[in-house]
Each structure stands twice: as C-alpha cells, then as structure tokens.
Design an enzyme around this catalytic site. Sequence first.
Site, PDB file in Angstrom:
ATOM      1  N   ARG A 136      47.658  31.760  30.873  1.00 54.32           N
ATOM      2  CA  ARG A 136      46.442  32.865  31.458  1.00 54.32           C
ATOM      3  C   ARG A 136      45.461  31.613  31.065  1.00 54.32           C
ATOM      4  O   ARG A 136      45.308  31.164  30.318  1.00 54.32           O
ATOM      5  CB  ARG A 136      45.949  33.827  30.687  1.00 54.32           C
ATOM      6  CG  ARG A 136      45.652  34.977  31.327  1.00 54.32           C
ATOM      7  CD  ARG A 136      45.455  35.418  32.388  1.00 54.32           C
ATOM      8  NE  ARG A 136      44.406  36.312  32.630  1.00 54.32           N
ATOM      9  CZ  ARG A 136      43.938  37.087  33.732  1.00 54.32           C
ATOM     10  NH1 ARG A 136      45.482  36.496  34.853  1.00 54.32           N
ATOM     11  NH2 ARG A 136      42.872  37.707  33.955  1.00 54.32           N
TER      12      ARG A 136
ATOM     13  N   THR B  28      46.993  35.940  44.431  1.00 60.11           N
ATOM     14  CA  THR B  28      47.604  36.379  43.303  1.00 60.11           C
ATOM     15  C   THR B  28      49.490  36.153  44.166  1.00 60.11           C
ATOM     16  O   THR B  28      48.934  36.126  45.755  1.00 60.11           O
ATOM     17  CB  THR B  28      47.666  37.339  42.708  1.00 60.11           C
ATOM     18  OG1 THR B  28      46.716  37.242  42.105  1.00 60.11           O
ATOM     19  CG2 THR B  28      48.688  37.364  41.553  1.00 60.11           C
TER      20      THR B  28
ATOM     21  N   GLU C 122      43.227  34.599  40.879  1.00 60.07           N
ATOM     22  CA  GLU C 122      42.459  35.598  40.562  1.00 60.07           C
ATOM     23  C   GLU C 122      41.851  36.514  42.155  1.00 60.07           C
ATOM     24  O   GLU C 122      42.809  36.580  43.001  1.00 60.07           O
ATOM     25  CB  GLU C 122      41.292  36.024  40.255  1.00 60.07           C
ATOM     26  CG  GLU C 122      41.114  37.458  39.146  1.00 60.07           C
ATOM     27  CD  GLU C 122      40.237  37.828  40.135  1.00 60.07           C
ATOM     28  OE1 GLU C 122      41.078  38.983  40.303  1.00 60.07           O
ATOM     29  OE2 GLU C 122      39.590  38.323  41.152  1.00 60.07           O
TER      30      GLU C 122
ATOM     31  N   ASP D  11      37.456  38.588  35.500  1.00 63.29           N
ATOM     32  CA  ASP D  11      38.747  40.021  34.610  1.00 63.29           C
ATOM     33  C   ASP D  11      38.060  40.268  33.299  1.00 63.29           C
ATOM     34  O   ASP D  11      38.691  41.140  32.990  1.00 63.29           O
ATOM     35  CB  ASP D  11      39.833  38.883  34.591  1.00 63.29           C
ATOM     36  CG  ASP D  11      40.804  39.361  35.859  1.00 63.29           C
ATOM     37  OD1 ASP D  11      40.127  40.120  37.090  1.00 63.29           O
ATOM     38  OD2 ASP D  11      42.217  39.276  36.075  1.00 63.29           O
TER      39      ASP D  11
ATOM     40  N   SER E 172      44.497  40.433  31.907  1.00 60.85           N
ATOM     41  CA  SER E 172      45.112  41.025  33.270  1.00 60.85           C
ATOM     42  C   SER E 172      45.865  42.312  33.641  1.00 60.85           C
ATOM     43  O   SER E 172      46.282  42.711  32.880  1.00 60.85           O
ATOM     44  CB  SER E 172      46.638  40.025  33.555  1.00 60.85           C
ATOM     45  OG  SER E 172      47.607  40.114  34.390  1.00 60.85           O
ATOM     46  N   SER E 173      46.701  41.887  34.702  1.00 60.05           N
ATOM     47  CA  SER E 173      47.734  43.091  35.048  1.00 60.05           C
ATOM     48  C   SER E 173      48.759  42.361  35.318  1.00 60.05           C
ATOM     49  O   SER E 173      49.982  43.947  36.078  1.00 60.05           O
ATOM     50  CB  SER E 173      47.394  43.950  36.392  1.00 60.05           C
ATOM     51  OG  SER E 173      45.775  44.984  35.867  1.00 60.05           O
TER      52      SER E 173
ATOM     53  N   GLY F 232      48.033  42.638  43.295  1.00 60.66           N
ATOM     54  CA  GLY F 232      47.573  43.415  43.877  1.00 60.66           C
ATOM     55  C   GLY F 232      46.443  44.126  42.945  1.00 60.66           C
ATOM     56  O   GLY F 232      46.375  45.477  42.613  1.00 60.66           O
TER      57      GLY F 232
HETATM   58  N1  GLU Z   1      43.374  38.569  38.194  1.00 60.02           N
HETATM   59  C1  GLU Z   1      44.450  39.878  38.261  1.00 60.02           C
HETATM   60  C2  GLU Z   1      45.249  40.112  37.256  1.00 60.02           C
HETATM   61  O1  GLU Z   1      45.769  39.483  36.407  1.00 60.02           O
HETATM   62  C3  GLU Z   1      45.399  39.270  40.190  1.00 60.02           C
HETATM   63  C4  GLU Z   1      44.780  39.679  41.163  1.00 60.02           C
HETATM   64  C5  GLU Z   1      45.158  40.007  41.726  1.00 60.02           C
HETATM   65  O2  GLU Z   1      46.567  40.833  41.903  1.00 60.02           O
HETATM   66  O3  GLU Z   1      45.290  39.998  43.020  1.00 60.02           O
HETATM   67  O4  GLU Z   1      45.574  41.049  37.331  1.00 60.02           O
END
Ligand code: GLU
Length: 584
Positions: free
Chosen positions: A114, A405, A425, A445, A469-470, A490
């Site tokens: 990350r 992403t 991102e 984020d 993050s997700s 996403g």
């Molecule tokens: N920045 C997001 C994350 O780290 C991901 C962005 C995306 O999936 O478009 O969760």
Amino acid sequence: MNRLLTLLALPLAGLLAFPAAAQQAADTVAPESRSAITERQAVQATRQMVVAANPLAAQAGLDVLRAGGNAADALVVIQTVLGLVEPQSSGLGGGAFLAWYDAKAGTVTTFDGRETAPAAATPELFLGPDGKPLEFFQAVIGGRSVGAPGVPRLLETVHAKYGKLPWPQLMQPAIALAESGFPVSPRLHTMIAGDIGRLDKQPVTRDYFFDALGAPQATGAVLRNPDYAASLRTIAEGGADAFYKGPIAGKIVAAVNGHPTNPGSLSLDDLANYKVKERPAVCAAYRGLSVCGMGPPSSGALTTGQILGMVEPFDLATLGPDDPESWRIIGDATRLAFADRERYIADSDFVSIPKGLLNADYLKGRAQLIRRPTALPDDQVTAGDPPWDKAELRLDGKAFDMPATSHFVIVDSEGNVLSMTTSVENAFGSRQMVGGFILNNQLTDFSFAPEKDGKAVANRVEPGKRPRSSMAPTIVLKDGKPVYALGSPGGSSIIPYVATALIALVDWKLDMQAAIALPHMLDRFGVYELEAGTKAEDFAGDLEALGFKTKIGDQNSGLHGIAISGGGLTGGADPRREGLALGD
Ligand code: GLU
C-alpha cells in the site's frame, strides 16, 4: 428458473483457444456492454490459468507460465503490462495488496504494498485554508494526494521469494509493447474521454493521452510509451532500488513537490524508506470454508468476513438469489459491517483495532439484529461493540472511494495461487505522470476530516501511515486447499461485490462466470443500489416494500476469479470490463 438466473443460463465452454480468441474477445466485448453479461462463458483449463483486466496482459501472463514461469513470475509480467495498457487503473506509481497460496507449504500469506503517507504529512493534509475538508478533486489533482508507491517493491519482494525466472526477463514483454506500441482499448478511450477537464489540464497527461488535435486517443490508435520502456529497463537492471533510490525517485519527488497549484511533500527518504509488509492472512469462517485475504490497512477481508459471518445463520441456499428476503439479509448485514468498518478499521500499525471483529459470538449477536421481517431502520445501523483489548473512543470516519483499480488472479501448474488487487486509486490517479507511469492519489483514501470535537478518526492522515483500503484480494480454502481465488476493483463496493460473488458460488452454486455476472445489488450506507439495465432493477419494488431506500445506477465492478477443483480450473472475467480468462 428464477429471475436473476434466467439471465445467466450459459452453456459450458470448452478450452478457449488463443491468442486469436483473446483478441477477438477484446474486440467484441465492449466495455460496460450490458448484453455482454449474457454472452460470456466460464473458461475451463486443467493446468494453469490467468484472469486479468486486459487481454494483452492476460496473454502475456499465460505466455510466461508456458515459458516455465510460475505465478510469481507471471505477476511481474501482468502488472508491468497492465501499467502500460490499463494505466488508468494501476501501475508502478500505485500500490497493491496480494494474497498468495504457497502450494509447497500449504499456507496463505498476504503482502501489503500500500502507498504510504510522507513523513511530512499532517492530519490536516486535506483541509482547506478555512479548516474545512477539500472537495475530492481539489485534493486529488496535483501532488498532495500522492503516497510513496508500493508496486515496484511488492513485485520484487514476491518475485524474490517465490519466482523462478530471471527478473530482467520479466520486464521484456512490457518493454517490447511500450516500444512497438499497443492499441488503445475501448475502455481506455472511454476513460480518457470521460476525464476531459482534468486529464487534459495537466501537461504530461495531456501530451500522452490526447492526440495532436487535442482529441482523446481513439480506440485502436497505437500508443507508444518510450518513457515507460526506459523506466522498466532501469528497473530491469537495478531492481526496485533503481525506482526508490535512483533517478526515477528524483523525478517523482520533483513532480509531486513541484506541482504548480497543489504540491505535495514527498521526500527522497520517503521513497528510499518504503517497505512492503508481509502480514498474516485474515481468514473468516463461512460454511466450512476459510475465506482468506488482506487485513488492515485494508478493510477488505475483515468487512467481507463480517458480512459472511452475519448471513451464515440464514438459509440463503434455500431462499436463492430470486427471493428479496435473501437481499434483505445480505443488505442489512452489509450495512452493519460497514458501520464497524467506518468506525474501527484503519492502518493497524498506527491505531489499535478491535481483535474481535470476526469473533463468532460477536457476529452471531450482530446477526440477531437482522432477525426481523423488514429492513433495519437507519438509526439501528450503528457500529457494534466487538471484543477489544484496548477500548478507545472512536468517531465514525468517512472517506471517498472512486472506481479505477484492477484485479488479477493466477493459478500456476505447481498449484500456487495469486490474487492481487492493484490501484492508483481514482482513474488516472493524481493526473501526474513521470517515467511513463501515473502517480497515485491513494492518500485521498484517508479520512479528510481528522477529528470532531477533539476525538480522532481512526483513518486520519498521519506521517508514514497507510490509508484504509477496501481492496479484497481473496483466496478461499477448503480443508486447507484453495477452491476459489477472486477480487474486484470498485472502491468500497469491492466488499459487497466479493461477498455476494462468494455467496453466489457457495450457496447458489453458480459457476465462477455466472457468480461474477450476477446483477449487482448492494447496500453499504442505507441506499440499496441496483444495477441499471439488469434484472436487479426488478427488485426495487420489493425492497422498498421491505423498508429499503433504492437507487438504480451503473456498477463498475471488475470481478476476476478462478475456481479450483479436482476437475480443473474454471475462470470468470467480469463482462462489465474487458478482461479475459486464459488457461491451458
Ligand atoms: N482506493 C480504493 C481502495 O484502496 C480502490 C479504488 C477502486 O477500487 O477503485 O480501496
């Protein structure tokens, strides 16, 4: 056959022939094409497989497996090619999370690549002169949002640990493609056109992504990127150090700190000190499976695991995907999991995180809240009280997530499995480009607001911290052996995309392609989002009658996955994007 599944009645596919088929698929599957959802078929293979967001990257990955490489070698090739042909999504200037199943050891581990906040960053990074949070794009464009990238060190670390082929050789496919040029894909063209007003206002991205007349590079136009080829040659010779400590580092720092209107404060030391962190996989139990993935600083595995843990007491298999009751349960489980996520999850190297977020009794208790006939009222969707060593006062945080992403999966003939989500991102990151690659805007984020009434938000900016993050690169084990690998881009929708695909695989027995193509329905924050142009729209009335607010709109997943069984490998690629599953 039920409402959602009629859409997905697909004949079984045989082994996909390529590369002609790869190109054909790329040509025929227009991005965002709704009809494509019904056209895609699961891809079968027996020995090895890759699924990636662009056919050229998938093909290059398979080629290296055929040349005797393993998943850690294909990783380097796929990422470096994606950085060229899908630059809006990921690349050398971004970060990634990687889950790895080591066939020899029989274990899963994860790597955190990350982006990291500069040492000079402060919690007020995204506050304006008036002390109020900046608008999203005010924060994104320029140098302020750029964290120290993680991808080059991640590739090197995983390759050094597990790879077989020489590192310089793995840079060659992307170098060759950058020099000869690659055809702009329909999706890249659409993303450039959609970013007019931002991408064309920054000199380097304007020169690269727009033609001499100022029009977005057309679909099929051949784009050369000699700067990228030069960066890759430097890294081929000098390893990741050539990126973090050499001339490339100087260029990054100059672009970030020298931005004329929105400079950042990244130093050469921030780059030189960047570290990839191997972390134990976070695994959640679900119906006899172990769903493993990335722990903090990602909320991916914890929040996906919480959703699964809360729906487990319900008989989703019997209800099926057609019954609004299934979606009531999944939707409210997701809302509750997101309430915990907002309050508790951030970089665990900086804030303490409740140890009991996946505790079985805790999740059973949370599931009790959903034992009711209708949707949870908004005021009952609050963070819970999970077991915790060190209770701390926490405020709910809010961070933006915008979709770009990329996710790819690899299974090699040795049985190793790789699942990686990789990101700059926002689409085209900070809109700054050096050395032929995009610089991320991953620092957005973080929560823009650091505190309220003197109480800290867990995901506030701090020097050296990694933004929450997700991303949810996932490997699912049954009796210790991998059975699924998947993930998606996403933004925070990644979590419900992955959780629902797993429910579709496990409870509804869909194959990987059908699970991925299932029309999206998700409720993270109190509005049930139903995927436009699909059968999901038909659920609006039923869900509203249950007390949900609903909204119909596009869903920008890019789910890519492989199912692994004694009988072989079954790959699925999201029909909403232009990726491809290829295998032998
Ligand atoms: N920045 C997001 C994350 O780290 C991901 C962005 C995306 O999936 O478009 O969760």
